[in-house]
Design a protein around this motif. Structure first.
Motif, PDB file in Angstrom:
ATOM      1  N   ALA A 292     -40.446  -2.333 -20.971  1.00  0.00           N
ATOM      2  CA  ALA A 292     -39.005  -2.935 -20.931  1.00  0.00           C
ATOM      3  C   ALA A 292     -38.667  -3.420 -22.335  1.00  0.00           C
ATOM      4  O   ALA A 292     -39.515  -4.391 -23.042  1.00  0.00           O
ATOM      5  CB  ALA A 292     -38.849  -3.884 -19.860  1.00  0.00           C
ATOM      6  N   VAL A 293     -37.515  -3.128 -22.658  1.00  0.00           N
ATOM      7  CA  VAL A 293     -37.305  -3.719 -24.149  1.00  0.00           C
ATOM      8  C   VAL A 293     -35.871  -4.720 -23.710  1.00  0.00           C
ATOM      9  O   VAL A 293     -34.755  -4.032 -23.448  1.00  0.00           O
ATOM     10  CB  VAL A 293     -36.712  -2.691 -25.267  1.00  0.00           C
ATOM     11  CG1 VAL A 293     -36.203  -3.075 -26.440  1.00  0.00           C
ATOM     12  CG2 VAL A 293     -38.086  -1.784 -25.641  1.00  0.00           C
ATOM     13  N   TRP A 294     -35.931  -5.687 -24.158  1.00  0.00           N
ATOM     14  CA  TRP A 294     -34.580  -6.641 -24.018  1.00  0.00           C
ATOM     15  C   TRP A 294     -33.846  -6.601 -25.032  1.00  0.00           C
ATOM     16  O   TRP A 294     -33.916  -7.498 -25.906  1.00  0.00           O
ATOM     17  CB  TRP A 294     -35.326  -8.104 -23.374  1.00  0.00           C
ATOM     18  CG  TRP A 294     -36.019  -8.190 -22.250  1.00  0.00           C
ATOM     19  CD1 TRP A 294     -37.040  -7.647 -21.859  1.00  0.00           C
ATOM     20  CD2 TRP A 294     -35.479  -8.713 -20.861  1.00  0.00           C
ATOM     21  NE1 TRP A 294     -37.663  -7.652 -20.723  1.00  0.00           N
ATOM     22  CE2 TRP A 294     -36.575  -8.733 -19.952  1.00  0.00           C
ATOM     23  CE3 TRP A 294     -34.213  -9.549 -20.664  1.00  0.00           C
ATOM     24  CZ2 TRP A 294     -36.442  -9.018 -18.780  1.00  0.00           C
ATOM     25  CZ3 TRP A 294     -34.105  -9.936 -19.278  1.00  0.00           C
ATOM     26  CH2 TRP A 294     -35.198  -9.622 -18.290  1.00  0.00           C
ATOM     27  N   ALA A 295     -33.074  -5.804 -25.100  1.00  0.00           N
ATOM     28  CA  ALA A 295     -32.140  -5.646 -26.274  1.00  0.00           C
ATOM     29  C   ALA A 295     -31.046  -6.654 -26.334  1.00  0.00           C
ATOM     30  O   ALA A 295     -30.694  -7.095 -27.206  1.00  0.00           O
ATOM     31  CB  ALA A 295     -31.288  -4.108 -26.124  1.00  0.00           C
ATOM     32  N   LEU A 296     -30.633  -7.192 -25.133  1.00  0.00           N
ATOM     33  CA  LEU A 296     -29.690  -8.244 -25.117  1.00  0.00           C
ATOM     34  C   LEU A 296     -30.597  -9.406 -24.121  1.00  0.00           C
ATOM     35  O   LEU A 296     -30.746  -8.974 -22.913  1.00  0.00           O
ATOM     36  CB  LEU A 296     -28.248  -8.039 -24.511  1.00  0.00           C
ATOM     37  CG  LEU A 296     -27.528  -7.174 -25.573  1.00  0.00           C
ATOM     38  CD1 LEU A 296     -26.046  -7.074 -24.997  1.00  0.00           C
ATOM     39  CD2 LEU A 296     -27.451  -8.047 -26.969  1.00  0.00           C
TER      40      LEU A 296
ATOM     41  N   PRO B  73     -31.310  -8.651 -38.157  1.00  0.00           N
ATOM     42  CA  PRO B  73     -32.401  -7.484 -38.397  1.00  0.00           C
ATOM     43  C   PRO B  73     -32.031  -6.448 -37.614  1.00  0.00           C
ATOM     44  O   PRO B  73     -31.506  -6.434 -36.487  1.00  0.00           O
ATOM     45  CB  PRO B  73     -33.407  -8.375 -38.117  1.00  0.00           C
ATOM     46  CG  PRO B  73     -33.685  -9.572 -37.724  1.00  0.00           C
ATOM     47  CD  PRO B  73     -32.102  -9.817 -37.323  1.00  0.00           C
ATOM     48  N   SER B  74     -32.561  -5.263 -38.090  1.00  0.00           N
ATOM     49  CA  SER B  74     -32.567  -4.053 -37.447  1.00  0.00           C
ATOM     50  C   SER B  74     -33.273  -4.259 -36.084  1.00  0.00           C
ATOM     51  O   SER B  74     -34.419  -4.731 -35.943  1.00  0.00           O
ATOM     52  CB  SER B  74     -33.343  -2.731 -38.279  1.00  0.00           C
ATOM     53  OG  SER B  74     -33.134  -1.575 -37.506  1.00  0.00           O
ATOM     54  N   GLY B  75     -32.754  -3.697 -35.147  1.00  0.00           N
ATOM     55  CA  GLY B  75     -33.308  -3.797 -33.699  1.00  0.00           C
ATOM     56  C   GLY B  75     -33.339  -5.246 -32.971  1.00  0.00           C
ATOM     57  O   GLY B  75     -33.648  -5.265 -31.996  1.00  0.00           O
ATOM     58  N   SER B  76     -32.310  -5.891 -33.609  1.00  0.00           N
ATOM     59  CA  SER B  76     -32.013  -7.359 -32.884  1.00  0.00           C
ATOM     60  C   SER B  76     -30.881  -7.057 -31.751  1.00  0.00           C
ATOM     61  O   SER B  76     -30.530  -8.121 -31.016  1.00  0.00           O
ATOM     62  CB  SER B  76     -31.593  -8.234 -33.943  1.00  0.00           C
ATOM     63  OG  SER B  76     -30.293  -7.563 -34.494  1.00  0.00           O
ATOM     64  N   GLY B  77     -30.158  -5.896 -31.584  1.00  0.00           N
ATOM     65  CA  GLY B  77     -29.178  -6.038 -30.605  1.00  0.00           C
ATOM     66  C   GLY B  77     -27.935  -5.831 -30.915  1.00  0.00           C
ATOM     67  O   GLY B  77     -27.141  -5.981 -29.902  1.00  0.00           O
ATOM     68  N   LYS B  78     -27.828  -5.909 -32.247  1.00  0.00           N
ATOM     69  CA  LYS B  78     -26.199  -5.726 -32.517  1.00  0.00           C
ATOM     70  C   LYS B  78     -25.422  -4.548 -32.142  1.00  0.00           C
ATOM     71  O   LYS B  78     -24.244  -4.913 -31.594  1.00  0.00           O
ATOM     72  CB  LYS B  78     -26.253  -5.524 -34.186  1.00  0.00           C
ATOM     73  CG  LYS B  78     -27.109  -6.500 -35.010  1.00  0.00           C
ATOM     74  CD  LYS B  78     -26.709  -6.219 -36.415  1.00  0.00           C
ATOM     75  CE  LYS B  78     -27.275  -5.338 -37.088  1.00  0.00           C
ATOM     76  NZ  LYS B  78     -28.833  -5.047 -37.185  1.00  0.00           N
ATOM     77  N   SER B  79     -25.606  -3.233 -32.102  1.00  0.00           N
ATOM     78  CA  SER B  79     -24.943  -2.149 -31.568  1.00  0.00           C
ATOM     79  C   SER B  79     -24.637  -2.526 -30.157  1.00  0.00           C
ATOM     80  O   SER B  79     -23.832  -2.229 -29.362  1.00  0.00           O
ATOM     81  CB  SER B  79     -25.756  -1.066 -32.132  1.00  0.00           C
ATOM     82  OG  SER B  79     -25.719  -0.967 -33.552  1.00  0.00           O
ATOM     83  N   THR B  80     -26.152  -2.829 -29.431  1.00  0.00           N
ATOM     84  CA  THR B  80     -26.023  -2.947 -28.043  1.00  0.00           C
ATOM     85  C   THR B  80     -24.918  -3.884 -27.665  1.00  0.00           C
ATOM     86  O   THR B  80     -24.056  -3.738 -26.870  1.00  0.00           O
ATOM     87  CB  THR B  80     -27.310  -3.418 -27.513  1.00  0.00           C
ATOM     88  OG1 THR B  80     -28.340  -2.546 -27.945  1.00  0.00           O
ATOM     89  CG2 THR B  80     -27.401  -3.229 -25.775  1.00  0.00           C
TER      90      THR B  80
HETATM   91  N1  LIG Z   1     -30.952   4.058 -25.410  1.00  0.00           N
HETATM   92  C1  LIG Z   1     -32.168   3.305 -25.678  1.00  0.00           C
HETATM   93  N2  LIG Z   1     -33.213   3.377 -24.943  1.00  0.00           N
HETATM   94  C2  LIG Z   1     -34.283   2.264 -25.225  1.00  0.00           C
HETATM   95  N3  LIG Z   1     -34.322   1.268 -26.129  1.00  0.00           N
HETATM   96  C3  LIG Z   1     -33.139   1.280 -26.690  1.00  0.00           C
HETATM   97  C4  LIG Z   1     -32.070   2.115 -26.607  1.00  0.00           C
HETATM   98  N4  LIG Z   1     -31.118   1.645 -27.428  1.00  0.00           N
HETATM   99  C5  LIG Z   1     -31.435   0.614 -28.187  1.00  0.00           C
HETATM  100  N5  LIG Z   1     -32.684   0.242 -27.512  1.00  0.00           N
HETATM  101  C6  LIG Z   1     -33.522  -0.729 -28.236  1.00  0.00           C
HETATM  102  O1  LIG Z   1     -32.739  -1.907 -28.004  1.00  0.00           O
HETATM  103  C7  LIG Z   1     -32.987  -2.834 -29.133  1.00  0.00           C
HETATM  104  C8  LIG Z   1     -31.693  -2.919 -29.808  1.00  0.00           C
HETATM  105  O2  LIG Z   1     -31.008  -2.037 -30.269  1.00  0.00           O
HETATM  106  P1  LIG Z   1     -29.674  -1.900 -31.039  1.00  0.00           P
HETATM  107  O3  LIG Z   1     -28.775  -2.498 -30.532  1.00  0.00           O
HETATM  108  O4  LIG Z   1     -29.320  -0.296 -31.537  1.00  0.00           O
HETATM  109  O5  LIG Z   1     -30.189  -2.834 -32.508  1.00  0.00           O
HETATM  110  P2  LIG Z   1     -29.593  -2.731 -33.914  1.00  0.00           P
HETATM  111  O6  LIG Z   1     -28.267  -2.315 -33.589  1.00  0.00           O
HETATM  112  O7  LIG Z   1     -29.268  -4.309 -34.027  1.00  0.00           O
HETATM  113  O8  LIG Z   1     -30.372  -2.344 -34.911  1.00  0.00           O
HETATM  114  C9  LIG Z   1     -34.016  -2.070 -29.959  1.00  0.00           C
HETATM  115  O9  LIG Z   1     -35.296  -2.590 -29.918  1.00  0.00           O
HETATM  116  C10 LIG Z   1     -33.908  -0.565 -29.701  1.00  0.00           C
HETATM  117  O10 LIG Z   1     -35.190  -0.011 -29.971  1.00  0.00           O
END
Ligand SMILES: Nc1ncnc2c1ncn2[C@@H]1O[C@H](COP(=O)(O)OP(=O)(O)O)[C@@H](O)[C@H]1O
Ligand SMILES: [Mg+2]
Lengths: 849, 249
Positions: free
Chosen positions: B28-32, B50-57
């Protein structure tokens, strides 16, 4: 590189399957046709040998010239029953029995045939020996003019048994009979669903054949003698015009005649299969084009990494070879299954084939695999070449979309082909060359296909205009149908092909029916027409009985056969010469047609001029019974189309002459035309005719209006049948639309994601895909309709000189139906891609890089 | 007319205990991870990390493009978790504006049609005077009839900005809107966004990883490993850079 190709196939299973399916449909249809006809042929082979199982030789009339079995059903002359006695006296002959073979139908109390549905019913003779081909299952051998044996299958189907009474219908009328026995044919019990009525030989000759002659003599040799020994011994005693063949040769002859008819059927169905394959070829070509467009970047990357052009070419071709092989195999298996199903359907409607094992000849397998694979590979050749020319630089470019191919070269070639087609069409209409007119359609079609990318934007804009009523989503769909003209044109091509052919045939059929009806109105002076329908029972005796009625001024039947005139085999039509001018308007007659008698012949003007014949000249005519007669040209008439119902009514002879020289089974008439005395009431005439025909309960009487309706109905039936067959090409067209849409939806992932993000509902996306789908199908349909109508009108018009009542009739109702079906296809084709678009994950779409 | 950080402005969007988990169990990845955030109306908020920190999410969940695993998101008073797909779609069409990093435009439509796209989808008429003022602000006057393929990257993004502004939505979300642009085009785009907030009281949330872009915002939220770790009002390029260095260290 081959590995790359295979990986691609596996990576796009659905697409590969769809593409393969398009080719598989065509291959399956062809393979199925071959399996079906091979199976029927082998079944009949077995039957014909079974029929001659206990026999060593067959004595029969010799044909002096070869006639067309398809047109005449065979013209072997009848022989004298006394020949049986002659043959019986030959040393080594154990049994020589007459063989009678005519048509005889068993009717119920209402006068309808017990066995209906197209299977014939034969009258034959029970000889009590193996020559009959039957064995008694129960009851006594039939004796005398009121006792019959019927075959077991018919008895079961009709619920008849020993002791029941029935009516038998033959060419000379009806007579009551009692069923005294049930017999079984050969070992299988039935001759492919046809019924049999058997009587003793004397009664069979009297009742089943109108001329007192028999069709053959069946011979059984004494033990120790071969079939060939029999032939060698019998041949010397036979008079001229009679021959003896071994039982094996006789079976082969029946088989050959049958195969000729089957071959016709086979050719027709193969042509339908080829149309489907052509539709499939367009689909493959287009699909590969799109896929390669989408893979541009990947292919360029391969090139940049050092893959040679040939390797790229080989990789794409390898992909198509695999698809071709899979498709052909699928088609082959499907075709065999289809044939098996059809054979069972045929058996279920009462036409039993002795063996229901499908015959899969090596030829069928090789042909199916070769044709399917070859078409797939050839259709992918152009896209493959395009792929191999992708520059490695393309990998570095930002966008990787298909370049629109609207080159000058394409434009010039397309216009040249189109111009050639139009030129040939115009010329052939002017010169009355129907064949060339038909050929010009192929060029016009090809021209439109090549010019597709140039035509598409305008046509699609027009077709998509009404979609704006559906709001912005409709507009988006219309725009999408137009954004890649080559793709749209390629997608529409399969449908265009199917619709062109359907339209072409429909307009031709309707036009010729209209022309025929007009000719009937104008040149048929008869008030009523008697038709024998499915049961061939009308003969000259019926004509004479009708002519003798006080209400009737004149009556004539029309018989058709082939003779040899001055060395060339020609069709002749036999009519009652004295009546013919009262019934038919031949648009002007020179000479004395009514009085030409048995030594005269009448010829149409064109043929007379071609042959350099004038009134009083003589022609040498060789009849099927080997009689040679010198007939005098008694009359030259302007146009006999009304008699022949087509354009080859060139020679007329009197029915008496015809009857004398043609076998009993060539004496049936499909129709008798009757004209009432002046001033007679039509209803009264009809009542009189129907009363006179009481002995022919299966005959139908039609007036001119009913004749016209009948012609219309027949056309509709033929069209319905064609529609079902060409439906296959329509299905392939629909498949093409689905594949294109699916690929386009996939390609527009970002765009769809964006649309969804800014507030496009799933419903709106569905509507957009639906509109795109309908516009694409309509594109193919409308172009096909236009080419089909133009082509058919040209072909019809080119025959203006031949048919003076020529009418061009465009069946608008039918064409509207085609458009409605096309829209239906468009709706169906959009379901899967539309669903995919609507369900696309917005996030994945907007974040896909 | 940016409000001071101390005055509490009305809330345009709010996340409460927002949690987004991708996958299950060990993978499991805790995006938020239990994020609480208020986006104030009429302000320009930047999200960094940083990249992968959950900004887009975070942005996707706030914008109704994605759903939370737990917690809730409000746009105005509307709880997004109560909405059907259709209602969410209509909400995005009427109350939210979007600017993506790329692929912002529909290739078959002209620039003008792309700008009016949400209105066209709703079958509504665009407010013409507002449309004209937006178009003149972003300086697209002579390009309105062109299709995206005939526009430069900077022009395409200007069209995207104009589309977002033209609807006068309650809130605009921008995910790295200048990520693909050179610095001149970037500063133009950021300038338009800034003035929309300052002059027209527009609310904008922008994800970016460039401190120079973040400097245009009124406030910066810093994300790391799915949690908001810091916020900074009235940022400058230098202060943001400093802060990022602290995290990096
Ligand atoms: N559809 C998805 N399935 C699995 N993991 C995801 C998915 N989308 C994002 N993630 C994970 O969630 C985390 C946050 O992603 P994201 O919000 O895109 O980060 P950012 O925009 O800050 O680079 C990352 O670790 C990414 O790998
Ligand atoms: Mg991101």
């Amino acid at each position: 590189m081959i590995k790359v190709a295979l990986k691609n196939l596996r990576g796009h299973k659905l697409r590969t399957l769809f593409t393969a399916f398009a080719i598989a449909l065509g291959v399956g249809f062809m393979a199925g046709t071959y399996v079906l006809t091979d199976t029927i042929s082998s079944a009949f082979d077995e039957l014909f040998s079974e029929a001659n199982a206990g026999i060593d030789a067959v004595v029969q009339g010799a044909e002096p010239f070869e006639s067309s079995a398809i047109e005449t059903g065979g013209q072997r002359p009848d022989i004298d029953p006394a020949i049986a006695d002659l043959v019986a006296g030959v040393d080594g002959v154990a049994v020589a029995e007459p063989g009678v073979f005519g048509f005889a139908y068993l009717l119920d109390e209402e006068g309808s045939p017990y066995v209906s549905g197209g299977a014939p019913s034969f009258g034959a003779n029970w000889t009590g020996t193996e020559t009959a081909g039957f064995t008694i299952v129960r009851g006594e051998a039939p004796e005398g003019p009121t006792q019959v044996m019927i075959d077991e299958a018919t008895a079961d189907r009709a619920g008849l048994d020993v002791g029941d009474e029935a009516t038998v219908q033959t060419l000379t009328g009806t007579f009551p009979v009692e069923i005294v026995s049930i017999g079984r044919f050969g070992e299988s019990g039935s001759l492919v669903g046809s019924a049999f009525v058997l009587m003793d030989t004397r009664s069979a000759i009297d009742l089943f054949t109108p001329n007192g002659l028999i069709q053959s003599v069946y011979v059984i040799a004494e033990p120790g003698l071969s079939e060939q020994d029999m032939v060698d011994r019998i041949a010397p005693v036979l008079p001229d015009g009679i021959e003896v063949v071994t039982a094996e040769e006789s079976s082969e002859e029946s088989q050959a005649l049958f195969d000729q008819i089957l071959g016709f059927f086979n050719t027709f169905l193969t042509a339908v299969g080829l149309v489907s394959l052509a539709a499939g070829a367009f689909l493959i070509y287009n699909t590969f084009g799109i896929i390669i467009g989408q893979r541009n970047r990947e292919l360029a990357l391969l090139r940049a990494l050092g893959a040679g052009r040939r390797q790229v070419l080989a990789s794409v071709l390898a992909e198509s070879v695999v698809i071709g092989l899979i498709a052909s195999l699928l088609g082959l298996v499907g075709g065999i299954a289809l044939a098996f199903l059809l054979i069972n359907v045929i058996a279920a409607i009462g036409i039993d084939l002795p063996s229901t094992t499908p015959v899969v000849a090596l030829r069928t397998i090789v042909l199916a695999m070769a044709v399917g694979t070859a078409i797939t590979v050839l259709s992918s050749l152009a896209p493959a070449l395009r792929a191999s020319r992708i520059a490695p630089m393309a990998a570095l470019r930002e966008t990787a979309t298909e370049r629109p191919s609207r080159s000058i070269v394409r434009l010039v070639i397309g216009l040249a082909i189109l111009a050639l087609g139009v030129f040939v069409m115009v010329r052939s209409v002017a010169d009355g060359e129907a064949g060339w007119a038909a050929a010009s359609i192929v060029a016009i079609f090809a021209g439109v296909v090549v010019l597709g990318p140039f035509i598409v934007p305008t046509v699609v804009a027009g077709l998509a205009a009404p979609a704006r009523l559906l709001g912005f989503a409709g507009r988006l769909g219309g725009d999408n149908a137009r954004r890649n003209p080559r793709r749209s044109a390629g997608t529409a091509a399969s449908l265009m092909l199917a619709v062109t052919i359907i339209t072409f045939i429909a307009v031709n059929l309707f036009s010729f029916t209209a022309s025929f009806s007009a000719a009937t109105d104008k040149y048929l002076k008869a008030d009523l027409e008697v038709q024998s329908g499915q049961v061939p029972i009308l003969g000259q005796s019926a004509v004479e009985a009708l002519a003798a009625l006080p209400e009737v001024r004149a009556a004539t039947g029309v018989q058709r056969g082939q003779v040899q005139i001055d060395g060339t085999v020609r069709p002749v039509y036999a009519v009652t010469a004295s009546a013919v001018l009262d019934i038919f308007d031949l648009q002007g007659v020179e000479g004395d047609l009514a009085g030409m008698g048995t030594d005269g012949i009448a010829i149409d003007r064109v043929t007379a001029e071609e042959q350099g014949l004038a009134i009083g000249d003589t022609v040498e005519v060789l009849f099927p019974d080997s009689t040679e007669a010198t007939l005098t040209v008694a009359a030259i008439y302007e146009d006999g189309g009304i008699i022949a119902q087509n354009s080859d009514g060139h020679y007329l002879i009197d029915v008496e002459r015809f009857t004398a020289h043609f076998g009993a089974n060539n004496q049936f008439m499909a129709r008798i035309d009757v004209r009432g005395v002046d001033g007679v009431d039509l209803a009264q005439l009809r009542a009189a005719v129907e009363a006179e025909l009481e002995a022919f309960p299966t005959a139908t009487v039609l007036d001119k209006d009913e004749l016209r309706d009948q012609a219309q109905n027949q056309v509709l039936q033929v069209l319905g049948f064609l529609f079902v067959l060409l439906g296959l090409a329509l299905v392939i067209g629909a498949l093409g639309v689905t594949i294109t849409l699916a690929l386009s939806v996939f390609e527009r992932t970002h765009e769809i994601g964006l649309l969804r993000a800014v507030g496009t509902t799933r419903g709106q996306l569905g509507v957009a895909v639906l509109v795109e789908s309908i516009v694409l199908t309509l594109l193919g349909t409308v172009l096909g309709l236009v080419i089909g109508i133009v082509g058919a009108v040209a072909v019809v018009r080119s025959q203006a000189d031949l048919i003076d009542t020529l009418q061009v009739s465009v069946p608008w109702g039918f064409l509207v139906l085609v458009v409605v079906i096309a829209v239906g296809i468009g709706v169906a084709a959009s379901i899967v891609p539309g669903w995919r678009a609507a369900r696309m994950d917005v996030l994945e779409a907007v974040s896909a890089e | 007319m940016a409000s001071g950080p101390q005055t509490s402005a009305p809330i345009a969007a709010r996340a409460e205990q927002a949690t987004k988990v991708y996958g299950l169990g060990d993978t499991a990845v805790w995006a938020l991870n239990d994020v609480d955030v208020d986006i104030e109306q009429g302000r320009f908020t930047a999200i960094m990390g940083p990249s992968g920190s959950g900004k887009s999410t975070l942005m996707h969940c706030l914008a109704g493009l994605d759903t939370l695993t737990s917690g809730r998101v409000l746009i105005g008073d509307t709880d997004l978790s109560t909405l059907s797909d259709k209602d969410l779609t209509l909400l995005r069409r009427t109350r939210i504006g979007f600017i993506f990093q790329s692929f912002n435009l529909i290739p078959t439509l002209t620039a003008a049609e792309n700008i009016r796209l949400p209105a066209l989808l709703g079958g509504r008429d665009q407010d013409t005077s507002w449309f004209d003022s937006v178009v003149s602000t972003v300086g697209l006057g002579d390009r309105l009839g062109h299709r995206p393929s005939e526009l430069s990257g900077g022009q395409q993004q200007r069209v995207a900005v104009a589309r977002a502004l033209a609807q006068q939505p309650e809130i605009i979300f921008a995910d790295e809107p200048t990520g693909n642009l050179d610095s001149r085009a970037s500063s133009e785009i950021l300038g338009f966004m800034r003035s929309a907030v300052s002059d027209a009281n527009q609310t904008i949330v922008m994800v970016t990883h460039e401190p120079s872009a973040a400097a245009y915002a009124d406030r910066v939220l810093f994300l790391a490993d799915g949690s908001i770790v810091d916020r900074m009002d009235s940022p400058t390029e230098e202060s943001v850079l400093d802060r990022l260095k602290q995290f990096g260290a």
